[in-house]
Scaffold this active site. Structure first.
Site, PDB file in Angstrom:
ATOM      1  N   LYS A  85       7.106  42.495  23.822  1.00  0.00           N
ATOM      2  CA  LYS A  85       7.290  41.521  24.910  1.00  0.00           C
ATOM      3  C   LYS A  85       5.990  41.365  25.693  1.00  0.00           C
ATOM      4  O   LYS A  85       5.179  42.297  25.723  1.00  0.00           O
ATOM      5  CB  LYS A  85       8.360  42.042  25.883  1.00  0.00           C
ATOM      6  CG  LYS A  85       9.782  41.944  25.405  1.00  0.00           C
ATOM      7  CD  LYS A  85      10.730  42.469  26.483  1.00  0.00           C
ATOM      8  CE  LYS A  85      12.175  42.448  26.013  1.00  0.00           C
ATOM      9  NZ  LYS A  85      12.694  41.093  25.766  1.00  0.00           N
ATOM     10  N   ARG A 124      21.831  43.365  19.438  1.00  0.00           N
ATOM     11  CA  ARG A 124      22.891  43.083  18.470  1.00  0.00           C
ATOM     12  C   ARG A 124      22.920  44.144  17.368  1.00  0.00           C
ATOM     13  O   ARG A 124      23.983  44.422  16.802  1.00  0.00           O
ATOM     14  CB  ARG A 124      22.720  41.658  17.901  1.00  0.00           C
ATOM     15  CG  ARG A 124      21.445  41.434  17.145  1.00  0.00           C
ATOM     16  CD  ARG A 124      21.084  39.947  17.020  1.00  0.00           C
ATOM     17  NE  ARG A 124      20.534  39.415  18.264  1.00  0.00           N
ATOM     18  CZ  ARG A 124      20.175  38.146  18.449  1.00  0.00           C
ATOM     19  NH1 ARG A 124      20.322  37.271  17.476  1.00  0.00           N
ATOM     20  NH2 ARG A 124      19.678  37.763  19.605  1.00  0.00           N
TER      21      ARG A 124
HETATM   22  N1  BES Z   1      17.019  42.537  26.456  1.00  0.00           N
HETATM   23  C1  BES Z   1      16.669  41.253  25.991  1.00  0.00           C
HETATM   24  C2  BES Z   1      17.420  40.127  26.685  1.00  0.00           C
HETATM   25  C3  BES Z   1      17.153  39.938  28.161  1.00  0.00           C
HETATM   26  C4  BES Z   1      16.219  39.023  28.583  1.00  0.00           C
HETATM   27  C5  BES Z   1      17.894  40.624  29.091  1.00  0.00           C
HETATM   28  C6  BES Z   1      16.003  38.826  29.928  1.00  0.00           C
HETATM   29  C7  BES Z   1      17.687  40.422  30.432  1.00  0.00           C
HETATM   30  C8  BES Z   1      16.755  39.534  30.856  1.00  0.00           C
HETATM   31  C9  BES Z   1      16.943  41.139  24.488  1.00  0.00           C
HETATM   32  O1  BES Z   1      16.866  42.308  23.758  1.00  0.00           O
HETATM   33  C10 BES Z   1      15.919  40.210  23.929  1.00  0.00           C
HETATM   34  O2  BES Z   1      14.773  40.508  24.011  1.00  0.00           O
HETATM   35  N2  BES Z   1      16.385  39.082  23.412  1.00  0.00           N
HETATM   36  C11 BES Z   1      15.525  38.093  22.879  1.00  0.00           C
HETATM   37  C12 BES Z   1      16.175  37.576  21.620  1.00  0.00           C
HETATM   38  C13 BES Z   1      15.274  36.737  20.779  1.00  0.00           C
HETATM   39  C14 BES Z   1      14.152  37.581  20.196  1.00  0.00           C
HETATM   40  C15 BES Z   1      16.095  36.120  19.686  1.00  0.00           C
HETATM   41  C16 BES Z   1      15.386  36.988  23.917  1.00  0.00           C
HETATM   42  O3  BES Z   1      16.330  36.739  24.673  1.00  0.00           O
HETATM   43  O4  BES Z   1      14.307  36.411  23.999  1.00  0.00           O
HETATM   44 ZN    ZN Z   2      14.901  42.776  23.077  1.00  0.00          ZN
END
Ligand code: BES
Ligand code: ZN
Ligand code: ZN
Length: 491
Positions: A268, A342
């Site tokens: 990230k 997931r």
């Molecule tokens: N933990 C994150 C989702 C999240 C984002 C929670 C902002 C709280 C605040 C999750 O694991 C994630 O990173 N999801 C990605 C999925 C994508 C790679 C398909 C996302 O939401 O960008």
């Molecule tokens: Zn994530």
């Protein structure tokens, strides 16, 4: 915080009484007005306070009164004053006095239903929450001063009976908020598992599976997320079998417990990454719910299962393109290591389904940023294969104040997660990010009534205008599930 129910009026500290819409004073508001020689009515006139729900008015050191502060709380139309109005009434008063230097907050609820007083105290507790563990200094004016809440009511016994379970719900909410707020160097998977084990004190049976146990069960979807971490991944299973029939099919709750989500190899960006200490908000909601249910000795069989991992980049970490086999035998191509929630959930769901044969299974997860784009921070997203379950969640949301909004899943979305090399891939495309995540989970749950609650927008908030919520970790899910269990398992 001490909470007491009393009959006599001890005039000290802050005294708060309700006023209904159209300036209809309660017994307590009239008493405050009389004791202050009409100062309360005069203050109302110069502040446009009319008793609308959510309004609050403070009068400091009213002349002629022994109290340090008189407070009026708007309670709206008397006939509409439901539990949420009373919670907000109690919470708004707490917000007004919390840092004033005053030590006690008394609600004068004479002439009102005992439940109103109990809910006001509950609201005050929710509003009083702080997470100050790691401060070594706190300026005097930033220190909360209220250490006791008193409720004056006509039927003491009834008010105490109404408050006792709410106090346990508040304890569950506090626990969830603490877990979400804790930094990831303290609350890693091993420590989270220990905190879950702490629930044994309340009669919850807790079992913790380690990596060896999970390998034997073939839970490689979950395990693949923790490969880069120095902490061992865990699965904690918490059982509260409180129904009259201990053999009755349980409700299973599953929580995403990513103690820190760096994104893994699909790293990230740095800005804001600190919030990802809260990526175990689903597991916190489930654990806090178990605390609440056991505390109030709920007459229901409920199992909480939390998948605890840390998602780190490392030489041993999962790579984009890796293919793993989940415990139910389906294979997953990991195209993005940041779509890790997931992966954790499908193996935890499989465990819940195969071991417990539940009547219903509900998972909680801070799963997708896309749910914030869709719903903001007002509602959690709900996805379900069962209309009755979805509408029961909607009702529990409306009565608890932790609202949900249903979004669709359907076979049409399957093509977005089909993989060239495996049964599925762990990301869809640009569109419908929260739905493709839910559709992915759907492939693992079969016919058991299931709901997925995406709480990425509600587990924490940078700011909130709800006086019951602190500025960050909300403890979202505990009140929702506590109400859901009361409404659907205990009647
Ligand atoms: N933990 C994150 C989702 C999240 C984002 C929670 C902002 C709280 C605040 C999750 O694991 C994630 O990173 N999801 C990605 C999925 C994508 C790679 C398909 C996302 O939401 O960008
Ligand atoms: Zn994530
Ligand atoms: Zn995540």
């Amino acid at each position: 915080m001490k909470v007491e129910f009393i009959k006599a009026i001890k005039i000290e500290g802050a005294v708060c009484a309700p006023v209904f819409a159209g300036n209809r004073h309660s017994v307590g508001a009239d008493a405050l007005d009389e004791a202050s020689g009409g100062a309360i009515s005069r203050a109302q006139k110069v502040s446009r306070f009319t008793g609308k729900a959510g309004q609050a008015l403070e009068i400091r050191s009213p002349s002629g009164m022994k109290a340090d502060m008189a407070l009026l709380g708007g309670a709206g139309d008397r006939d509409d004053a439901d539990v949420l109005v009373w919670e907000a009434f109690g919470a708004s008063a707490m917000k007004k006095v919390q840092f004033s230097g005053i030590k006690t907050l008394t609600f004068d609820m004479r002439g009102l239903d005992a439940k109103a007083g109990a809910r006001a105290a509950f609201g005050a507790l929710l509003a009083a929450y702080r997470f100050d563990h790691y401060r070594t200094t706190l300026a005097a004016d930033k220190q909360p001063s209220i250490n006791a809440v008193r409720v004056i009511c006509s039927d003491l016994a009834a008010a105490k009976t109404a408050f006792a379970p709410l106090n346990e719900t508040a304890n569950g909410v506090y626990m969830a908020r603490d877990l979400v707020s804790e930094p990831a160097n303290v609350l890693h998977p091993e420590e989270f598992a220990r905190r879950a084990q702490g629930l044994e004190e309340f009669g919850v049976e807790v079992q913790v599976l380690d990596e060896k146990d999970m390998k034997k069960l073939g839970m490689h979807a979950l395990l693949s997320v923790g490969l880069g971490s120095n902490f061992g991944s865990k699965l904690a299973v918490m059982s509260w079998m409180g129904a009259d029939d201990p053999k009755a099919q349980p409700l299973v709750l599953v929580g995403k417990g990513v103690c820190f989500d760096t994104g893994g190899i699909s790293l990230k960006p740095g800005a804001g990454m600190w919030d990802m200490k809260g990526d175990m908000g689903g597991a916190a909601a489930v654990t806090g719910t178990m605390r609440a249910l056991a505390g109030r000795k709920a007459k229901a069989n409920v199992i909480g299962i939390i998948g605890l991992v840390e998602n780190m980049p490392d030489a041993a970490a999962t790579r984009p393109g890796d293919i793993v086999t989940s415990a139910n035998g389906q294979t997953i191509e990991v195209q993005n290591t940041d779509a890790e929630g997931r992966m954790v959930l499908v193996d935890a769901l499989w465990y819940g389904l195969t071991r417990f044969k539940p009547r219903q299974i509900i998972d909680f997860a801070t799963l997708t940023g896309a749910i914030i784009i869709a719903l903001g921070h007002e509602n959690a997203g709900v996805f379900s294969n069962d209309d009755a379950l979805a509408s029961a969640l909607d009702v529990a949301g409306k009565t608890s104040g932790e609202t949900v909004w249903r979004l669709p899943i359907s076979a049409g979305y399957d093509k977005l997660i089909d993989s060239k090399y495996a049964d599925m891939k762990n990301i869809g495309g640009r569109g419908a990010g929260s739905i493709t995540a839910a559709q992915f989970l759907r492939r693992f749950v079969g016919e058991t009534p299931w709901a997925h609650v995406d709480i990425a927008g509600t587990a924490w908030k940078d700011s909130s205008d709800d006086p019951r919520e602190p500025t960050w970790a909300t403890g979202y899910g505990v009140r929702l599930m506590d109400s859901f269990v009361a409404q659907t398992c205990e009647d």
